[in-house]
Design a protein around this motif. Structure first.
Motif, mmCIF file in Angstrom:
data_model
loop_
_atom_site.group_PDB
_atom_site.id
_atom_site.type_symbol
_atom_site.label_atom_id
_atom_site.label_comp_id
_atom_site.label_asym_id
_atom_site.label_seq_id
_atom_site.Cartn_x
_atom_site.Cartn_y
_atom_site.Cartn_z
ATOM 1 N N UNK A 1 0.868 -1.177 0.000
ATOM 2 C CA UNK A 1 0.000 0.000 0.000
ATOM 3 C C UNK A 1 0.900 1.222 0.000
ATOM 4 N N UNK A 2 0.331 2.402 0.029
ATOM 5 C CA UNK A 2 1.087 3.617 -0.261
ATOM 6 C C UNK A 2 2.309 3.812 0.628
ATOM 7 N N UNK A 3 2.206 3.540 1.922
ATOM 8 C CA UNK A 3 3.327 3.819 2.820
ATOM 9 C C UNK A 3 4.416 2.759 2.742
ATOM 10 N N UNK A 4 4.049 1.547 2.315
ATOM 11 C CA UNK A 4 5.007 0.453 2.278
ATOM 12 C C UNK A 4 5.233 -0.198 3.628
ATOM 13 N N UNK A 5 4.585 0.327 4.674
ATOM 14 C CA UNK A 5 4.727 -0.229 6.020
ATOM 15 C C UNK A 5 3.957 -1.539 6.133
ATOM 16 N N UNK A 6 4.572 -2.539 6.745
ATOM 17 C CA UNK A 6 3.892 -3.814 6.976
ATOM 18 C C UNK A 6 3.026 -3.691 8.227
ATOM 19 N N UNK A 7 1.747 -3.573 8.023
ATOM 20 C CA UNK A 7 0.821 -3.334 9.127
ATOM 21 C C UNK A 7 0.725 -4.560 10.036
ATOM 22 N N UNK A 8 0.645 -4.329 11.322
ATOM 23 C CA UNK A 8 0.469 -5.395 12.309
ATOM 24 C C UNK A 8 -0.824 -5.152 13.076
ATOM 25 N N UNK A 9 -1.332 -6.166 13.780
ATOM 26 C CA UNK A 9 -2.535 -5.944 14.595
ATOM 27 C C UNK A 9 -2.368 -4.792 15.581
ATOM 28 N N UNK A 10 -1.153 -4.589 16.084
ATOM 29 C CA UNK A 10 -0.923 -3.495 17.035
ATOM 30 C C UNK A 10 -1.163 -2.132 16.395
ATOM 31 N N UNK A 11 -0.929 -2.040 15.073
ATOM 32 C CA UNK A 11 -1.124 -0.762 14.382
ATOM 33 C C UNK A 11 -2.593 -0.350 14.342
ATOM 34 N N UNK A 12 -3.478 -1.323 14.331
ATOM 35 C CA UNK A 12 -4.907 -0.996 14.235
ATOM 36 C C UNK A 12 -5.635 -1.168 15.563
ATOM 37 N N UNK A 13 -4.910 -1.601 16.588
ATOM 38 C CA UNK A 13 -5.545 -1.824 17.892
ATOM 39 C C UNK A 13 -6.293 -0.600 18.416
#
Length: 375
Positions: free
Chosen positions: A224-236
């Motif tokens: 996705x745009x940022x290239x960051x690998x999202x984790x469950x903690x990111x959306x907690x």
């Protein structure tokens, strides 16, 4: 039409950008009625060829850009926000989704008639003059369905969002550039969009699990745009917005079935269909050293049976970003050499295409023929 009325880096014409917007609007309206322009939103127009030759996902982005020009303060949400954030999706969003906090504004509004008051003969001539959009490996002649605009859906903020409005992570909206639509540059147009964490919490529980997993595969793998690998903690911080039991079950199921190794929508869909059909879940992105010393990373691997699975999307053989400076025949040849190398290691190789991933019986037969083990 004056070139000054066209924003230099994108294909949209905006009547409001002219010093005399009324005169410009009248001029553009005549051009629409004559079949020389299409109207995407009030006061926003596009050359017919640019629209007709764009695939559906790019048309959605063009309609989103037109909405941005027609209503600059609108906040993008739901599936359209996923598209703006550059997240892969299984389906093209059915509308441009805008957030509203007023119940009376919620609902879907049809797009303006793209061809204005143009008559059947004018529309027929317009369609006949285009080569049409690229859909899979073949081009087709466009028809009137290609002149259907993308509607606008205003989505009412949920009660959970209203109650959490003061505690949601800041900012409530972010400003980011639109992704490009194929060959058309749109990224100079910034747009207000809800943060990705909020978008995921608000959208995924409403999706079918397969669609939700495709989205999570994309963000978990950094596609996705940022290239960051999202984790469950990111959306907690956003999970309190998921309140219904049904939504919570879908949310949990999608996260459990997602895979940070997935590298394409087709690969994600194939993996999910394999699981749904009762076959063993494959590993993703496993690397092998070929006899010539090169390394091959495969999409899917059933270790217990020594079978490799590769998803062949048409993008692999058509998009410039994939081909680079190579000819299609070079890519096909390299794939053949690579497959021969895998077989030389004693591995079986099964290749999957979109039709098989989307058709249960075709995929089942392919898996059986390849010897993929049952779960």
């Amino acid at each position: 039409m004056s070139a000054a009325r066209r924003t230099a880096s994108h294909p949209l014409l905006h009547a409001g950008a002219s010093e005399d917007s009324t005169q410009a609007s009248q001029s553009f309206t005549r051009a629409v009625d004559a079949g020389r322009l299409l109207r995407l939103r009030r006061g926003v127009y596009i050359d017919p060829a640019a629209w007709l030759q764009a695939p559906p996902w790019d048309r959605h982005l063009l309609a989103t850009a037109a909405t941005r020009l027609a209503a600059p303060g609108s906040v993008i949400c739901r599936e359209t926000a996923l598209a703006v954030h550059g997240v892969d999706q299984l389906r093209v969003p059915e509308a441009v989704h805008l957030r509203t906090w007023r119940r009376q504004e919620a609902g879907i509004r049809p797009a303006p008639r793209l061809v204005g008051r143009a008559g059947p003969d004018t529309v027929g001539a317009l369609l006949a003059s285009s080569d049409g959009p690229l859909k899979g490996p073949r081009r087709r002649r466009p028809d009137t369905a290609d002149l259907a605009g993308v509607p606008t859906r205003r989505v009412l903020a949920s009660s959970a969002m209203r109650q959490a409005a003061e505690t949601l992570p800041s900012p409530a909206t972010v400003r980011r550039p639109l992704p490009d639509a194929g060959e058309h540059r749109l990224h100079d147009l910034e747009i207000l969009v809800e943060p990705l964490g909020l978008v995921l919490a608000d959208t995924l529980p409403r999706m079918e699990v397969t669609d939700a997993v495709v989205v999570l595969d994309s963000v978990r793998s950094g596609r996705w745009a940022s290239g960051h690998r999202l984790t469950p903690a990111d959306v907690e911080p956003w999970t309190p917005l998921v309140r219904s039991r049904r939504g919570s079950r879908r949310w949990a199921s999608a996260w459990a079935r997602s895979d940070s190794g997935a590298e394409s929508v087709g690969e994600s869909l194939t993996r999910l269909r394999v699981e749904d059909l009762g076959f063993e879940t494959p590993e993703t992105q496993v690397e092998f050293v070929l006899p010539d010393g090169r390394t091959a990373r495969v999409d899917l691997f059933w270790r217990s049976a020594g079978i490799v699975g590769e998803f062949d999307g048409w993008t692999k053989y058509t998009r410039n970003g994939v081909l680079g400076h190579r000819d299609v025949s070079e890519v096909v040849y390299e794939e053949k050499v690579r497959e021969d190398g895998l077989r030389a290691l004693g591995l079986g190789v099964a290749r999957f295409i979109w039709t098989e991933a989307q058709t249960v019986e075709l995929l089942r037969q392919k898996l059986v023929n390849a010897g993929v083990p049952r779960a």
